[in-house]
Design a protein around this motif. Sequence first.
Motif, PDB file in Angstrom:
ATOM      1  N   GLY A  90       9.937   9.967   6.445  1.00  0.00           N
ATOM      2  CA  GLY A  90      10.546   8.659   6.650  1.00  0.00           C
ATOM      3  C   GLY A  90       9.721   7.497   6.125  1.00  0.00           C
ATOM      4  O   GLY A  90      10.196   6.369   6.113  1.00  0.00           O
ATOM      5  N   GLU A  91       8.480   7.730   5.713  1.00  0.00           N
ATOM      6  CA  GLU A  91       7.644   6.643   5.202  1.00  0.00           C
ATOM      7  C   GLU A  91       7.866   6.468   3.703  1.00  0.00           C
ATOM      8  O   GLU A  91       8.139   7.426   2.981  1.00  0.00           O
ATOM      9  N   SER A  92       7.737   5.236   3.272  1.00  0.00           N
ATOM     10  CA  SER A  92       7.789   4.930   1.845  1.00  0.00           C
ATOM     11  C   SER A  92       6.625   3.992   1.550  1.00  0.00           C
ATOM     12  O   SER A  92       6.002   3.440   2.469  1.00  0.00           O
ATOM     13  N   LEU A  93       6.361   3.776   0.279  1.00  0.00           N
ATOM     14  CA  LEU A  93       5.300   2.843  -0.084  1.00  0.00           C
ATOM     15  C   LEU A  93       5.652   1.431   0.374  1.00  0.00           C
ATOM     16  O   LEU A  93       4.779   0.673   0.786  1.00  0.00           O
ATOM     17  N   SER A  94       6.925   1.095   0.351  1.00  0.00           N
ATOM     18  CA  SER A  94       7.348  -0.231   0.816  1.00  0.00           C
ATOM     19  C   SER A  94       7.110  -0.413   2.308  1.00  0.00           C
ATOM     20  O   SER A  94       6.651  -1.463   2.744  1.00  0.00           O
ATOM     21  N   LYS A  99       3.661  -2.740   6.552  1.00  0.00           N
ATOM     22  CA  LYS A  99       2.841  -2.546   7.757  1.00  0.00           C
ATOM     23  C   LYS A  99       1.382  -2.936   7.528  1.00  0.00           C
ATOM     24  O   LYS A  99       0.794  -3.646   8.343  1.00  0.00           O
ATOM     25  N   TYR A 100       0.789  -2.477   6.438  1.00  0.00           N
ATOM     26  CA  TYR A 100      -0.654  -2.645   6.236  1.00  0.00           C
ATOM     27  C   TYR A 100      -1.037  -3.803   5.323  1.00  0.00           C
ATOM     28  O   TYR A 100      -2.123  -4.357   5.457  1.00  0.00           O
ATOM     29  N   LEU A 101      -0.160  -4.140   4.376  1.00  0.00           N
ATOM     30  CA  LEU A 101      -0.493  -5.186   3.411  1.00  0.00           C
ATOM     31  C   LEU A 101       0.369  -6.432   3.612  1.00  0.00           C
ATOM     32  O   LEU A 101       0.385  -7.327   2.782  1.00  0.00           O
ATOM     33  N   LYS A 102       1.098  -6.443   4.699  1.00  0.00           N
ATOM     34  CA  LYS A 102       1.865  -7.603   5.159  1.00  0.00           C
ATOM     35  C   LYS A 102       3.029  -8.013   4.276  1.00  0.00           C
ATOM     36  O   LYS A 102       3.529  -9.111   4.394  1.00  0.00           O
ATOM     37  N   ASP A 103       3.472  -7.134   3.374  1.00  0.00           N
ATOM     38  CA  ASP A 103       4.644  -7.455   2.558  1.00  0.00           C
ATOM     39  C   ASP A 103       5.130  -6.182   1.867  1.00  0.00           C
ATOM     40  O   ASP A 103       4.359  -5.518   1.165  1.00  0.00           O
ATOM     41  N   GLU A 108       4.836  -1.603  -4.661  1.00  0.00           N
ATOM     42  CA  GLU A 108       4.595  -1.407  -6.098  1.00  0.00           C
ATOM     43  C   GLU A 108       3.090  -1.380  -6.390  1.00  0.00           C
ATOM     44  O   GLU A 108       2.613  -0.606  -7.202  1.00  0.00           O
ATOM     45  N   PHE A 109       2.357  -2.221  -5.686  1.00  0.00           N
ATOM     46  CA  PHE A 109       0.905  -2.245  -5.855  1.00  0.00           C
ATOM     47  C   PHE A 109       0.291  -0.925  -5.369  1.00  0.00           C
ATOM     48  O   PHE A 109      -0.586  -0.362  -6.018  1.00  0.00           O
ATOM     49  N   LEU A 110       0.760  -0.413  -4.215  1.00  0.00           N
ATOM     50  CA  LEU A 110       0.252   0.870  -3.718  1.00  0.00           C
ATOM     51  C   LEU A 110       0.537   1.995  -4.715  1.00  0.00           C
ATOM     52  O   LEU A 110      -0.295   2.883  -4.905  1.00  0.00           O
ATOM     53  N   ALA A 111       1.701   1.940  -5.348  1.00  0.00           N
ATOM     54  CA  ALA A 111       2.029   2.944  -6.371  1.00  0.00           C
ATOM     55  C   ALA A 111       1.019   2.852  -7.518  1.00  0.00           C
ATOM     56  O   ALA A 111       0.497   3.868  -7.980  1.00  0.00           O
ATOM     57  N   TRP A 112       0.742   1.637  -7.970  1.00  0.00           N
ATOM     58  CA  TRP A 112      -0.211   1.449  -9.062  1.00  0.00           C
ATOM     59  C   TRP A 112      -1.602   1.933  -8.647  1.00  0.00           C
ATOM     60  O   TRP A 112      -2.244   2.682  -9.382  1.00  0.00           O
ATOM     61  N   LEU A 113      -2.058   1.519  -7.480  1.00  0.00           N
ATOM     62  CA  LEU A 113      -3.398   1.870  -7.005  1.00  0.00           C
ATOM     63  C   LEU A 113      -3.583   3.375  -6.893  1.00  0.00           C
ATOM     64  O   LEU A 113      -4.628   3.916  -7.235  1.00  0.00           O
ATOM     65  N   ASN A 114      -2.545   4.055  -6.435  1.00  0.00           N
ATOM     66  CA  ASN A 114      -2.631   5.496  -6.199  1.00  0.00           C
ATOM     67  C   ASN A 114      -2.089   6.338  -7.359  1.00  0.00           C
ATOM     68  O   ASN A 114      -1.931   7.542  -7.225  1.00  0.00           O
ATOM     69  N   LYS A 115      -1.769   5.661  -8.474  1.00  0.00           N
ATOM     70  CA  LYS A 115      -1.286   6.344  -9.686  1.00  0.00           C
ATOM     71  C   LYS A 115      -0.063   7.202  -9.386  1.00  0.00           C
ATOM     72  O   LYS A 115       0.041   8.347  -9.817  1.00  0.00           O
ATOM     73  N   ILE A 116       0.865   6.617  -8.632  1.00  0.00           N
ATOM     74  CA  ILE A 116       2.115   7.300  -8.298  1.00  0.00           C
ATOM     75  C   ILE A 116       3.166   6.819  -9.287  1.00  0.00           C
ATOM     76  O   ILE A 116       3.521   5.645  -9.294  1.00  0.00           O
ATOM     77  N   LEU A 160      -5.272  -8.277 -11.569  1.00  0.00           N
ATOM     78  CA  LEU A 160      -4.930  -7.516 -10.371  1.00  0.00           C
ATOM     79  C   LEU A 160      -4.713  -8.459  -9.181  1.00  0.00           C
ATOM     80  O   LEU A 160      -3.730  -8.320  -8.443  1.00  0.00           O
ATOM     81  N   LEU A 161      -5.582  -9.431  -9.006  1.00  0.00           N
ATOM     82  CA  LEU A 161      -5.425 -10.404  -7.923  1.00  0.00           C
ATOM     83  C   LEU A 161      -4.155 -11.236  -8.098  1.00  0.00           C
ATOM     84  O   LEU A 161      -3.457 -11.509  -7.125  1.00  0.00           O
ATOM     85  N   ARG A 162      -3.884 -11.626  -9.335  1.00  0.00           N
ATOM     86  CA  ARG A 162      -2.644 -12.379  -9.598  1.00  0.00           C
ATOM     87  C   ARG A 162      -1.433 -11.555  -9.174  1.00  0.00           C
ATOM     88  O   ARG A 162      -0.545 -12.037  -8.484  1.00  0.00           O
ATOM     89  N   LYS A 163      -1.398 -10.305  -9.578  1.00  0.00           N
ATOM     90  CA  LYS A 163      -0.269  -9.423  -9.266  1.00  0.00           C
ATOM     91  C   LYS A 163      -0.148  -9.217  -7.754  1.00  0.00           C
ATOM     92  O   LYS A 163       0.937  -9.309  -7.195  1.00  0.00           O
ATOM     93  N   PHE A 164      -1.247  -8.984  -7.091  1.00  0.00           N
ATOM     94  CA  PHE A 164      -1.241  -8.734  -5.656  1.00  0.00           C
ATOM     95  C   PHE A 164      -0.741  -9.955  -4.886  1.00  0.00           C
ATOM     96  O   PHE A 164      -0.133  -9.823  -3.826  1.00  0.00           O
ATOM     97  N   ASN A 165      -0.999 -11.138  -5.413  1.00  0.00           N
ATOM     98  CA  ASN A 165      -0.655 -12.386  -4.734  1.00  0.00           C
ATOM     99  C   ASN A 165       0.535 -13.099  -5.365  1.00  0.00           C
ATOM    100  O   ASN A 165       0.790 -14.259  -5.054  1.00  0.00           O
TER     101      ASN A 165
END
Length: 172
Positions: A90-94, A99-103, A108-116, A160-165
Amino acid sequence: MAKGPNMHRWRQTSLGVLCVMLFLISPLAWALRYTPKTEETLSHVALIYYGSPRKLVYLVAANGIADPDKIPRGKSLRVPTVWKHRIRKGESLSTLAAKYLKDARRGEFLAWLNKIRSPNELKIGTVITIPFLLRHRVQQGQTMVDVAKQYYFNAKPTALLRKFNWKRTNAL
């Protein structure tokens, strides 16, 4: 990396303007708690946990310390860390990003970070890295490049900071 005896989850605050993500170390907690000894400095604590005294900026930001030469005595410090998360049914990256990154958009950022490559095909049991967040109050005249240099010690992570924010330019 040394582990402090008191591991607690770090509650992320909503103070500040810019979320700075950092993914430098990887134990299984949101933050560690560490009570510095009388003779220890923030530089020493940074050396213990991050391998470099220069990384005291993470401790300063996470603990709201105004003067890094004067650390609070007798109080435990938050030592922010990244952690590993095993995907459950039931969990997704979104949902994890919300939950953890407040948005949720940071999925999409988690996918990039984890090479998914295909977040829609995320498998139960997959272990991903989730970065910790720091809040940064922008000073007048400061740019995204300045923030990257402050926390990463060079300008390479600016994009990376620009994309994250969700910023299009380096202006803040």
